[in-house]
Design an enzyme around this catalytic site. Sequence first.
Site, PDB file in Angstrom:
ATOM      1  N   GLU A 121     -29.040  21.149  -6.256  1.00  0.00           N
ATOM      2  CA  GLU A 121     -28.142  20.017  -6.481  1.00  0.00           C
ATOM      3  C   GLU A 121     -28.065  19.083  -5.271  1.00  0.00           C
ATOM      4  O   GLU A 121     -28.201  17.865  -5.419  1.00  0.00           O
ATOM      5  CB  GLU A 121     -26.752  20.514  -6.895  1.00  0.00           C
ATOM      6  N   SER A 173     -21.555  23.814  -5.437  1.00  0.00           N
ATOM      7  CA  SER A 173     -22.635  24.460  -6.192  1.00  0.00           C
ATOM      8  C   SER A 173     -23.968  24.020  -5.602  1.00  0.00           C
ATOM      9  O   SER A 173     -24.220  22.824  -5.481  1.00  0.00           O
ATOM     10  CB  SER A 173     -22.597  24.027  -7.659  1.00  0.00           C
ATOM     11  N   ARG A 225     -24.623  15.958 -13.768  1.00  0.00           N
ATOM     12  CA  ARG A 225     -24.863  15.910 -12.316  1.00  0.00           C
ATOM     13  C   ARG A 225     -25.992  14.934 -11.947  1.00  0.00           C
ATOM     14  O   ARG A 225     -26.762  15.190 -11.007  1.00  0.00           O
ATOM     15  CB  ARG A 225     -25.240  17.288 -11.756  1.00  0.00           C
TER      16      ARG A 225
HETATM   17  N1  EPU Z   1     -20.276  33.494 -12.858  1.00  0.00           N
HETATM   18  C1  EPU Z   1     -20.706  34.737 -12.523  1.00  0.00           C
HETATM   19  N2  EPU Z   1     -20.927  35.015 -11.194  1.00  0.00           N
HETATM   20  C2  EPU Z   1     -20.716  34.104 -10.217  1.00  0.00           C
HETATM   21  C3  EPU Z   1     -20.288  32.814 -10.566  1.00  0.00           C
HETATM   22  C4  EPU Z   1     -20.073  32.521 -11.908  1.00  0.00           C
HETATM   23  O1  EPU Z   1     -20.907  35.616 -13.376  1.00  0.00           O
HETATM   24  O2  EPU Z   1     -20.913  34.446  -9.057  1.00  0.00           O
HETATM   25  C5  EPU Z   1     -19.983  33.204 -14.275  1.00  0.00           C
HETATM   26  C6  EPU Z   1     -18.469  33.053 -14.491  1.00  0.00           C
HETATM   27  O3  EPU Z   1     -17.879  34.311 -14.730  1.00  0.00           O
HETATM   28  C7  EPU Z   1     -18.399  32.168 -15.703  1.00  0.00           C
HETATM   29  C8  EPU Z   1     -19.625  31.275 -15.538  1.00  0.00           C
HETATM   30  O4  EPU Z   1     -20.502  31.946 -14.634  1.00  0.00           O
HETATM   31  O5  EPU Z   1     -18.544  32.895 -16.885  1.00  0.00           O
HETATM   32  C9  EPU Z   1     -19.273  29.881 -15.013  1.00  0.00           C
HETATM   33  O6  EPU Z   1     -18.649  29.987 -13.736  1.00  0.00           O
HETATM   34  P1  EPU Z   1     -17.593  28.903 -13.212  1.00  0.00           P
HETATM   35  O7  EPU Z   1     -16.517  28.708 -14.221  1.00  0.00           O
HETATM   36  O8  EPU Z   1     -17.172  29.319 -11.849  1.00  0.00           O
HETATM   37  O9  EPU Z   1     -18.387  27.547 -13.164  1.00  0.00           O
HETATM   38  P2  EPU Z   1     -19.891  27.178 -12.727  1.00  0.00           P
HETATM   39  O10 EPU Z   1     -20.672  26.876 -13.965  1.00  0.00           O
HETATM   40  O11 EPU Z   1     -20.434  28.211 -11.827  1.00  0.00           O
HETATM   41  C10 EPU Z   1     -19.448  24.616 -12.632  1.00  0.00           C
HETATM   42  C11 EPU Z   1     -19.683  23.500 -11.658  1.00  0.00           C
HETATM   43  C12 EPU Z   1     -18.618  23.531 -10.578  1.00  0.00           C
HETATM   44  C13 EPU Z   1     -17.250  23.388 -11.223  1.00  0.00           C
HETATM   45  C14 EPU Z   1     -17.062  24.524 -12.239  1.00  0.00           C
HETATM   46  C15 EPU Z   1     -15.793  24.387 -13.031  1.00  0.00           C
HETATM   47  C16 EPU Z   1     -22.070  23.055 -11.670  1.00  0.00           C
HETATM   48  C17 EPU Z   1     -23.362  23.131 -10.925  1.00  0.00           C
HETATM   49  N3  EPU Z   1     -20.999  23.590 -11.075  1.00  0.00           N
HETATM   50  O12 EPU Z   1     -19.648  25.839 -11.919  1.00  0.00           O
HETATM   51  O13 EPU Z   1     -18.832  22.416  -9.721  1.00  0.00           O
HETATM   52  O14 EPU Z   1     -16.212  23.436 -10.271  1.00  0.00           O
HETATM   53  O15 EPU Z   1     -18.155  24.525 -13.195  1.00  0.00           O
HETATM   54  O16 EPU Z   1     -15.923  23.355 -13.951  1.00  0.00           O
HETATM   55  O17 EPU Z   1     -22.034  22.480 -12.759  1.00  0.00           O
HETATM   56  C18 EPU Z   1     -19.887  21.712  -7.703  1.00  0.00           C
HETATM   57  O18 EPU Z   1     -20.624  21.022  -8.385  1.00  0.00           O
HETATM   58  O19 EPU Z   1     -19.970  21.715  -6.448  1.00  0.00           O
HETATM   59  C19 EPU Z   1     -18.922  22.582  -8.351  1.00  0.00           C
HETATM   60  C20 EPU Z   1     -18.180  23.459  -7.679  1.00  0.00           C
END
Ligand code: EPU
Length: 365
Positions: free
Chosen positions: A360, A264, A176
């Site tokens: 971010e 995010s 990012r």
């Molecule tokens: N999780 C929770 N609670 C929540 C949200 C997430 O426990 O409320 C847990 C999920 O269960 C999972 C882990 O956290 O085990 C990761 O969650 P998720 O797969 O939704 O991905 P993320 O790490 O929260 C990142 C990116 C997203 C992208 C997704 C999918 C960043 C800052 N965000 O989110 O990007 O869509 O992975 O690859 O790296 C964005 O940047 O705007 C964005 C949406």
Amino acid sequence: MPAQPPVFSDQDLQARNTLGLPARAAVAVLEDESAIPALCEALAAGRNGPEGREADAPLFVLGGGSNVVIEARPHHRILRVALRGIRLWDETAGHWIVEAAAGEPWHGFVDHCLSQGWPGLENLALIPGTVGAAPVQNIGAYGLELDQRLHSVVAWDLRAGREYELRPDECGFAYRDSLFKRDGAGRWLIVRVRFALPKAWTPRLGYPDLRDHPGLRDEGGGFGAGGAARGAPRTPSPRRIFDAVCDIRRRKLPDPAVLGNAGSFFKNPVIGASQAAELARRFPGLRTYPQADGRVKLAAGWLIEQAGWKGRRLGPVGMHERQALVLVNHGGAQAADVLALAGAVRADVEKRFGVDLEREPVVLD
Ligand code: EPU
């Protein structure tokens, strides 16, 4: 006759930032690259004010407004990039090199590439924003980061008044992050981005949500573009992956057109291995992702949820009920409301886990 620089006028920006924050500022729209040299000259003249100070307000380059927290009356002047166009720029033995202008909406560009038979960006479907903003924060999702598909970025250094073609290793990419982001939103004006899309395409299905998606299970009906022999494992088509990514995002992430948000709101924090091991001992459900450099990435959404902020509101803003990492505007919010909630969430996560969350989106003040 040389082209004139774009003209600034007072404009409403509420519909031009996906958080939907009310704002007015001096805005100019860039529709043609030929106006850029004159823009650079005007900027240089503005910078040579009395005592070397900037006579004009500094510039902020705005794409789709999907990664900004905008103040009501920013002192920056805003250049809104509206350059359009997509073409097959070159073709090598292994790749289609596709060029898109910075103002193209990202999702439409990904869709267009698939329709033309240029796969490789399908994991990045439905990300809000423009093509030009994509390298700034090195967008990534579902197991793919933009820098892995990038050929080059054509950008003007507005301070030097020169155009450059930057290869991926010159863009300072990290999670990012990029040179364009670190240098601030007034230095680089990205005009075109070129992607190297593989002819020998293979799917990226490593991300759990994607791998487990029902639309990607082969139930005997075939995947359309797989072309595998009877009995052999079949490969889902790029279009099928695109559809699955759209479905996952629509289920989890709020549509900015319905509920204002900037995706995010924090980066997933990366911490040292020993701190991660200690946290995992204390918090058995901790989500950890080991990195190539030995450090460990944590899921910020999980930390925020555990800190009690999932679905919780503070004034007109809140953390989303299905994805705690997304800060949403329930209506009528100002930048100060957004920053107050972000501060409260950050403080609670720090108190509970000793982990600092980094914002971010960029603040446009
Ligand atoms: N999780 C929770 N609670 C929540 C949200 C997430 O426990 O409320 C847990 C999920 O269960 C999972 C882990 O956290 O085990 C990761 O969650 P998720 O797969 O939704 O991905 P993320 O790490 O929260 C990142 C990116 C997203 C992208 C997704 C999918 C960043 C800052 N965000 O989110 O990007 O869509 O992975 O690859 O790296 C964005 O940047 O705007 C964005 C949406």
